[in-house]
Structure formats: structure tokens, C-alpha cells
Design an enzyme around this catalytic site. Structure first.
Site, PDB file in Angstrom:
ATOM      1  N   SER A 350     -55.805   6.669  75.157  1.00  0.00           N
ATOM      2  CA  SER A 350     -55.334   7.136  74.225  1.00  0.00           C
ATOM      3  C   SER A 350     -56.365   6.595  72.990  1.00  0.00           C
ATOM      4  CB  SER A 350     -53.737   6.325  73.997  1.00  0.00           C
ATOM      5  OG  SER A 350     -53.832   5.424  75.032  1.00  0.00           O
ATOM      6  N   THR A 351     -57.344   6.924  72.395  1.00  0.00           N
ATOM      7  CA  THR A 351     -58.585   6.723  71.913  1.00  0.00           C
ATOM      8  C   THR A 351     -59.315   7.004  70.683  1.00  0.00           C
ATOM      9  OG1 THR A 351     -59.374   5.413  73.287  1.00  0.00           O
ATOM     10  CG2 THR A 351     -60.965   5.415  72.360  1.00  0.00           C
ATOM     11  N   THR A 352     -59.439   6.862  69.536  1.00  0.00           N
ATOM     12  CA  THR A 352     -59.721   7.901  68.280  1.00  0.00           C
ATOM     13  C   THR A 352     -61.247   7.225  68.162  1.00  0.00           C
ATOM     14  OG1 THR A 352     -59.055   8.847  66.555  1.00  0.00           O
ATOM     15  CG2 THR A 352     -59.258   6.518  67.008  1.00  0.00           C
TER      16      THR A 352
END
Length: 533
Positions: A350-352
């Protein structure tokens, strides 16, 4: 008459990219644009990033200054007894793989995103903060259309995002989870961002938001104290710098490990004439699998070394170049890779990520995450707090074994490749432990296989870790590598479609004549925009 290119941005959502582009068009620089995009992503990609998460921005200025801004999460100063913690597991199902996380107030680490973005603005920004925050406020107020990838995130994170009435109000306002085409609105976050313009980061670190967070942690099973929030500082670090086939690579230094492992893999592969090997061939796939295996082995070797313990905060980039990336250290791994070649031939993250280049030559590579979120939203703010103490990838020695008052060691690796001192490639990825292998493969695709940027990002990937080989469909040598991996004792997972599990590389390339190309990874509905006038 040709168009003049004034800058480019690649990001994980159309509105995230559009917010950054609007700031470039308003006269902002690459750093203004990256900050605006990150703030907007707290709305458009709110399952991935939050003002109470953590991250990094790698900056290359037009004057040639390189700085890594570390605003990742910090461990609390004091541990509570495990029996007193609000800390419990949830399962995220990708379809072809399952990953486990832990949430609750006991999973919350000291947040850094808000303080980090404002610190970078004061240091390198140009436009007034109100202008930079304006796009995010507008999207939070007016709402954004839920894209397919955003809907997928909401689906797999549903047990976390809708665990509380406040979360349900945002992500399931009518009693059902938002679907593609629905509108996501975050009015509380809009008011929060407006307050940031007036008061900066004080409400989250010493003010009312901090008090609400600390009160919840104190009475409901969290570690955080007011002293933790007051003490948090953004750290400016010297980037890890190395060369690969005549290119200079800048990436995230320790205590984070992702950049170091990418650099290690590149230096090991430098001894191989990779450009002569067809992309996707059995030989190529065998090399990738083995270099991933060797990188994991080197990471374990380094962690076991008293001189290079993962908690040592005194290793600078030059020390690493003399030790971990030194020729004498690399040689046995290079020999092992060559030997493996010879034998071959006879999870949610869950990273952008946001990449930006402006017309002046400034470049920003920003990666940030909220973990999966702890389920706790600070009342009235729209801010979900991180669960970084519940991420197995960030706690490799086991939960609750973390050292107090330390930066957590992230796999995030915002990266810039320079050619003759100018940005040639700006990239990064989300994807937990797959971050480093996704970035590595895209760099190899561009520098060794001479692929255009779009092809380099779209090409199928593999990921090897802990004797498990994950393969995206479309690799020509897949059958041969599966046979080789099975003989090596791997469990093989052939995926049926490309998936966010394999990262989301959003990148910009720049040709010697200044031509810019921006591409977002379609695995995560990424978008690339180039400003032409």
C-alpha cells in the site's frame, strides 16, 4: 511549429497527476508539483497514502544538489506491554496470493508525511503553500470518481477502511462500499488541509489532532505519546550514489534497505553482458531470479555483521560504497551469478509514487505510504493513521521487537538516474518487498534492453523471495524458468494477469535533447502527463 515541453509528472491516479501539472503550469517547480500531487493523493489514493503515513522524496536541483528527505515513520520512545495493545491481524487477498497485516492502535508508528511535505516546501518550494494545497482541497470537497484500481484497493482493504463509523462514512456512505464510477468525498480532510495552510503541521504534532490521537493511544492500546510527536524530525540525508554502465544512480540510503539492494543487484549484474541476452529469455529470467536470491542473501549477511547492523544509523553513503558495494564484497556474488548462468545453459504494497521533472532541470522522486492504515481516523480530520508497526516487511525480526526511537527501515526507493549530470530517468514504485525488484527490472529494461519507457514499465515481471517465484504472464522463457526454479526447490506462482502485487512504477525519462516522456504503471492505474505549450 514544435511544442516546447515545460515539465512532466507520472503518478498513480489521473487527478494526482493533474494536480501536479497544474502547479507546474502556475509557475511552481518540480518540488511544488510533487507536494501538491502527494497532498491530492491523500484524497484520490487514500487507501495508499495519508498525512499520518511516512515517505521519502529524492531531490535533484537544477544547480546539481542531491538530497534525500526522509520523513518515514519512527518507532515510539517507549513500548507498552504486548498484552495491553490494540493489535490484531487482517488478511488481504490479491486473488493469486494472500498477505497478512496487523492493525489497531498498537500498530501506529510516529507519522511523518505532513511534516515532511511542509519541510520540503520550506526548503525547495517556490509557490505559496495555499496555492499548492488548493487542488487537494478542491478534490476533497467536490469529490473524485472512483477508478477501477481505487475500487480494487477499497475492496481488499475494506475490513480496515470501514472498520469504524468514521471510515464507513467515507468509503461506504450509503451502507455499501464505493464502486467504480461512484464519487469519493472527504469533506473533513478538506477542512484539515485548509487548517494546514493556516497552522502548518502544529495541529498534528502538538495541537488538537495530536491530543486526540494520544488520548486514543493512551486509553485504547497504542504506544504513541505526546513526546513522540513533539520529537519527530525530518532528516536530510546524502543519497546513495553509484554508477551502472556509465550512468549515475541516486537512491534511498540506509537506514532504508530498498535502495541499497537495488544498487547491490545492479553492481552484481554489471559483470554480466546483459544487453546480449534477449529480454524474457530463459537466460534472462534465470539471471533475475538468481540476482534476487543473491540480494536477499546479501541482506541477511549484512544484517548479521556487527559493523553493518540494520539498526546502525551511522553508515553514510561513502562507507557503504567502501564496504557493502565494494568490488571485494561483490565479487563472490558475481561469481555465484556466473556459475548459476552456466548451470542454466549446459504482496499488496500500500504505497504510491510520484515522479516530476520541470523545465529548469529540477527532478523529484517521491514515495509514500500509510501501510494499510490502522483503522483509526483522527476524529473530525479525515486522517487515517498508519499501521507501520504491523507491517511484517518493516519488522523482519518479528512484531514488537523494534528498537525504540528509531526510523523504521523501509523498502521504498525513490530513484533518479543521471547522465552527464542531468536527469535521465526519475522513477519509483509502490509494492512492499516488490518495490526493489520492480524498480530494478524497469532500470534494466531501459538501460540494458533499450526499451522505450512505456514498454519498459508494461513488460511482465517476476519476483523471487523466500523460495517463492511469482511470475506475471507473457514472459517467453516462463516454462524454462519454472523448470529451473522447481529443481531449486521454489514454490512457483504463475499469475493469470498483471497485478499491483508486482509494484507500480511511475516514471519520467528525458532524452539528451530535453524531450520528456511520462508513464504511469497500468498495474495501478498510473498516469503520465507532459506539459507542452
Amino acid at each position: 511549429m514544435g511544442y516546447k515541453q515545460h515539465g512532466a509528472i507520472a503518478a498513480g491516479h489521473p487527478q494526482t497527476a493533474e494536480a501536479g501539472l497544474a502547479i507546474l503550469q502556475a509557475g511552481g517547480n518540480a518540488f511544488d508539483a510533487a507536494i501538491a500531487a502527494a497532498l491530492t493523493a491523500c484524497v484520490t489514493e487514500s487507501g495508499l497514502i495519508s498525512l499520518a503515513g511516512g515517505g521519502f522524496l529524492l531531490a535533484h536541483t537544477a544547480a546539481g544538489r542531491n538530497t534525500l528527505f526522509d520523513f518515514f515513520t519512527q518507532t515510539p520512545q517507549v513500548k507498552r506491554p504486548v498484552a495491553d495493545l490494540d493489535f490484531y491481524p487482517v488478511t488481504v487477498n490479491f486473488g493469486d496470493a494472500v498477505q497478512h497485516f496487523h492493525v489497531g492502535l498498537g500498530s501506529v508508528a510516529v507519522p511523518g508525511v505532513l511534516k515532511g511535505l511542509l519541510h520540503i516546501h520550506r526548503t525547495l518550494g517556490r509557490l505559496p503553500l495555499a496555492d499548492i494545497v488548493a487542488p487537494a482541497i478542491a478534490y476533497a470537497q467536490q469529490g473524485v470518481t472512483v477508478q477501477p484500481f481505487a475500487s480494487y484497493c477499497l475492496q481488499i482493504l475494506d475490513p480496515i477502511l470501514t472498520a469504524t463509523p468514521a471510515g464507513q462514512q467515507i468509503y461506504a456512505p450509503n451502507g455499501q462500499r464505493l464502486q467504480p464510477g461512484d464519487t469519493l468525498r472527504m469533506p473533513d480532510l478538506a477542512a484539515t488541509l485548509a487548517a494546514v495552510v493556516e497552522m502548518g503541521d502544529r495541529p498534528l504534532y502538538t495541537g488538537d489532532w495530536a491530543k486526540a490521537l494520544i488520548e486514543a493511544c493512551t486509553h485504547r492500546g497504542g504506544h504513541l505519546t505526546a513526546a513522540d510527536l513533539r520529537a519527530y524530525q525530518v532528516i536530510e540525508r546524502q543519497p546513495l550514489t553509484l554508477t551502472y554502465r556509465g550512468n549515475t544512480l541516486l537512491t534511498n540510503p540506509p537506514p532504508s534497505t530498498g535502495g541499497l539492494l537495488i544498487g547491490f543487484a545492479l553492481k552484481v549484474l554489471e559483470a554480466i553482458d546483459l544487453p546480449r541476452i534477449p529480454f524474457g529469455s530463459p537466460e534472462h529470467l534465470c539471471l533475475l531470479r538468481q540476482v534476487m536470491q543473491l540480494s536477499n542473501a546479501a541482506r541477511r549477511d549484512r544484517a548479521a555483521s556487527p559493523q553493518e547492523n540494520r539498526y546502525d544509523r551511522h553508515l553514510d553513503a561513502q562507507t557503504l560504497l567502501r564496504t557493502f558495494l565494494a568490488p571485494a564484497t561483490l565479487q563472490p556474488y558475481q561469481q555465484a551469478l556466473s556459475a548459476g548462468m552456466n548451470s542454466m545453459t549446459n504482496k499488496w504494497g500500500s504505497t504510491t509514487h510520484i515522479s516530476v521533472i520541470d523545465a529548469e532541470g529540477n527532478a523529484a522522486s517521491l514515495t509514500a505510504s500509510n501501510g494499510e492504515g490502522s483503522t483509526f481516523l483522527i476524529p473530525g480530520t479525515g486522517i487515517m493513521v498508519n499501521n507501520m508497526l504491523g507491517e511484517a516487511d518493516l519488522n523482519p525480526d518479528g512484531f514488537h521487537t523494534w528498537q525504540p526511537n528509531q526510523r523504521l527501515a523501509s523498502m521504498m526507493a525513490p530513484t533518479i538516474v543521471l547522465k552527464d549530470g542531468q536527469p535521465e530517468l526519475v522513477l519509483g514504485s509502490g509494492g512492499s518487498n516488490r518495490i526493489r525488484t520492480a524498480i530494478l527490472q524497469v532500470i534494466l529494461n531501459i538501460l540494458d534492453f533499450q526499451m522505450p519507457l512505456a514498454e519498459a514499465i508494461a513488460s511482465p515481471r517476476l519476483h523471487w523471495e523466500d523460495q517463492v517465484l511469482n511470475l506475471e504472464p507473457g514472459l517467453p522463457g516462463a516454462e524454462a524458468i519454472q523448470h529451473f526454479a522447481a529443481e531449486a526447490g521454489d514454490r512457483i506462482i504463475p499469475w493469470q494477469a498483471q497485478n499491483m502485487f508486482f509494484g507500480g512504477v511511475h516514471a519520467i525519462s528525458q532524452q539528451p535533447d530535453g524531450t520528456l516522456t511520462a508513464v504511469g504503471d497500468r498495474r495501478r492505474d498510473g498516469v503520465g502527463l507532459v506539459w507542452q505549450a
